[in-house]
Design a protein around this motif. Structure first.
Motif, mmCIF file in Angstrom:
data_model
loop_
_atom_site.group_PDB
_atom_site.id
_atom_site.type_symbol
_atom_site.label_atom_id
_atom_site.label_comp_id
_atom_site.label_asym_id
_atom_site.label_seq_id
_atom_site.Cartn_x
_atom_site.Cartn_y
_atom_site.Cartn_z
ATOM 1 N N LEU A 1 0.828 -1.199 0.000
ATOM 2 C CA LEU A 1 0.000 0.000 0.000
ATOM 3 C C LEU A 1 0.867 1.255 0.000
ATOM 4 O O LEU A 1 1.846 1.345 0.742
ATOM 5 C CB LEU A 1 -0.895 0.013 1.242
ATOM 6 C CG LEU A 1 -1.737 -1.237 1.502
ATOM 7 C CD1 LEU A 1 -2.308 -1.198 2.901
ATOM 8 C CD2 LEU A 1 -2.834 -1.352 0.485
ATOM 9 N N GLN A 2 0.499 2.221 -0.832
ATOM 10 C CA GLN A 2 1.147 3.531 -0.835
ATOM 11 C C GLN A 2 0.226 4.485 -0.081
ATOM 12 O O GLN A 2 -0.849 4.825 -0.553
ATOM 13 C CB GLN A 2 1.357 4.030 -2.263
ATOM 14 C CG GLN A 2 2.256 3.164 -3.094
ATOM 15 C CD GLN A 2 3.682 3.148 -2.567
ATOM 16 O OE1 GLN A 2 4.169 4.129 -2.014
ATOM 17 N NE2 GLN A 2 4.347 2.033 -2.748
ATOM 18 N N VAL A 3 0.641 4.871 1.136
ATOM 19 C CA VAL A 3 -0.194 5.695 1.998
ATOM 20 C C VAL A 3 0.600 6.895 2.498
ATOM 21 O O VAL A 3 1.624 6.727 3.152
ATOM 22 C CB VAL A 3 -0.696 4.867 3.214
ATOM 23 C CG1 VAL A 3 -1.590 5.695 4.094
ATOM 24 C CG2 VAL A 3 -1.398 3.616 2.758
ATOM 25 N N ASP A 4 0.116 8.081 2.208
ATOM 26 C CA ASP A 4 0.743 9.324 2.685
ATOM 27 C C ASP A 4 2.250 9.354 2.448
ATOM 28 O O ASP A 4 3.028 9.709 3.334
ATOM 29 C CB ASP A 4 0.448 9.547 4.168
ATOM 30 C CG ASP A 4 -0.977 10.019 4.418
ATOM 31 O OD1 ASP A 4 -1.653 10.375 3.436
ATOM 32 O OD2 ASP A 4 -1.390 10.051 5.583
ATOM 33 N N GLY A 5 2.692 8.930 1.276
ATOM 34 C CA GLY A 5 4.110 8.937 0.950
ATOM 35 C C GLY A 5 4.901 7.797 1.562
ATOM 36 O O GLY A 5 6.117 7.752 1.435
ATOM 37 N N GLU A 6 4.245 6.884 2.246
ATOM 38 C CA GLU A 6 4.895 5.722 2.850
ATOM 39 C C GLU A 6 4.485 4.458 2.096
ATOM 40 O O GLU A 6 3.411 4.391 1.520
ATOM 41 C CB GLU A 6 4.476 5.546 4.307
ATOM 42 C CG GLU A 6 4.909 6.632 5.249
ATOM 43 C CD GLU A 6 4.453 6.344 6.678
ATOM 44 O OE1 GLU A 6 4.363 5.158 7.051
ATOM 45 O OE2 GLU A 6 4.177 7.308 7.397
ATOM 46 N N THR A 7 5.361 3.469 2.142
ATOM 47 C CA THR A 7 5.030 2.161 1.600
ATOM 48 C C THR A 7 4.841 1.205 2.766
ATOM 49 O O THR A 7 5.742 1.049 3.592
ATOM 50 C CB THR A 7 6.163 1.644 0.675
ATOM 51 O OG1 THR A 7 6.336 2.581 -0.382
ATOM 52 C CG2 THR A 7 5.823 0.287 0.116
ATOM 53 N N ARG A 8 3.678 0.591 2.829
ATOM 54 C CA ARG A 8 3.360 -0.362 3.888
ATOM 55 C C ARG A 8 2.837 -1.638 3.265
ATOM 56 O O ARG A 8 2.150 -1.606 2.248
ATOM 57 C CB ARG A 8 2.297 0.199 4.829
ATOM 58 C CG ARG A 8 2.748 1.436 5.566
ATOM 59 C CD ARG A 8 1.677 1.905 6.508
ATOM 60 N NE ARG A 8 2.133 3.027 7.311
ATOM 61 C CZ ARG A 8 1.496 3.480 8.349
ATOM 62 N NH1 ARG A 8 0.363 2.920 8.748
ATOM 63 N NH2 ARG A 8 1.959 4.494 9.039
ATOM 64 N N CYS A 9 3.165 -2.751 3.887
ATOM 65 C CA CYS A 9 2.660 -4.030 3.415
ATOM 66 C C CYS A 9 1.791 -4.654 4.495
ATOM 67 O O CYS A 9 2.087 -4.542 5.681
ATOM 68 C CB CYS A 9 3.812 -4.974 3.060
ATOM 69 S SG CYS A 9 4.683 -4.435 1.579
ATOM 70 N N ARG A 10 0.734 -5.312 4.050
ATOM 71 C CA ARG A 10 -0.223 -5.893 4.971
ATOM 72 C C ARG A 10 -0.746 -7.183 4.371
ATOM 73 O O ARG A 10 -1.055 -7.250 3.194
ATOM 74 C CB ARG A 10 -1.365 -4.905 5.182
ATOM 75 C CG ARG A 10 -2.357 -5.341 6.203
ATOM 76 C CD ARG A 10 -3.187 -4.177 6.679
ATOM 77 N NE ARG A 10 -2.495 -3.286 7.566
ATOM 78 C CZ ARG A 10 -2.299 -3.512 8.857
ATOM 79 N NH1 ARG A 10 -2.717 -4.584 9.412
ATOM 80 N NH2 ARG A 10 -1.668 -2.628 9.592
ATOM 81 N N GLU A 11 -0.804 -8.210 5.211
ATOM 82 C CA GLU A 11 -1.407 -9.476 4.801
ATOM 83 C C GLU A 11 -2.856 -9.467 5.265
ATOM 84 O O GLU A 11 -3.136 -9.272 6.451
ATOM 85 C CB GLU A 11 -0.671 -10.657 5.419
ATOM 86 C CG GLU A 11 -1.212 -11.987 4.963
ATOM 87 C CD GLU A 11 -0.454 -13.152 5.573
ATOM 88 O OE1 GLU A 11 0.221 -13.845 4.812
ATOM 89 O OE2 GLU A 11 -0.538 -13.319 6.801
#
Length: 129
Positions: free
Chosen positions: A104-114
């Motif tokens: 996920l690209q959220v507020d300039g951050e890259t986060r991964c979620r299962e």
């Protein structure tokens, strides 16, 4: 003219009062430490624990929760995911549930979620690998 006031008190030591004050202090201290512990656990992954609200989640967490909420119907239906800011890294199914690893690209951050979708939807943060 003098007035005398008779004060009836129980004579003895003040040990019971001290014990009560110490017990009350320990209860309050235990409550504060317990609240801090629970709060720090909830703040580690507010979306996974279902509390994307202010004291635990920041703006990026709330934006991630909103993005995830918009993606879950597509994941539940099993259709291809065509959503801006979301990339599917892995897709598996087992035990009647679908497991999707999303980037996920959220507020300039890259986060991964299962995300596990079965009868209920649950998710957890994972490393982007």
């Amino acid at each position: 003219m003098k007035r005398w006031v008779l004060v009836l008190t129980e004579r003895g030591s003040d040990r019971e009062g001290k014990r009560r004050r110490i017990a009350a202090l320990l209860v309050v201290l235990g409550g504060l430490i317990g609240s801090w512990g629970v709060g720090s656990v909830l703040a580690s992954d507010p979306i996974g624990y279902g509390v994307p609200i202010w004291p635990f989640a920041d703006t990026a967490d709330r934006a991630e929760n909103a993005l995830l909420a918009s993606v879950v119907p597509t994941v539940r239906s099993g259709l291809p995911l065509n959503h801006a800011g979301v990339e599917v890294l892995r897709r598996t199914s087992a035990y009647g549930s679908a497991f999707w690893t999303l980037k996920l690209q959220v507020d300039g951050e890259t986060r991964c979620r299962e995300v596990a979708v079965g009868l209920n939807v649950s998710s957890r943060r994972v490393d982007c690998a």
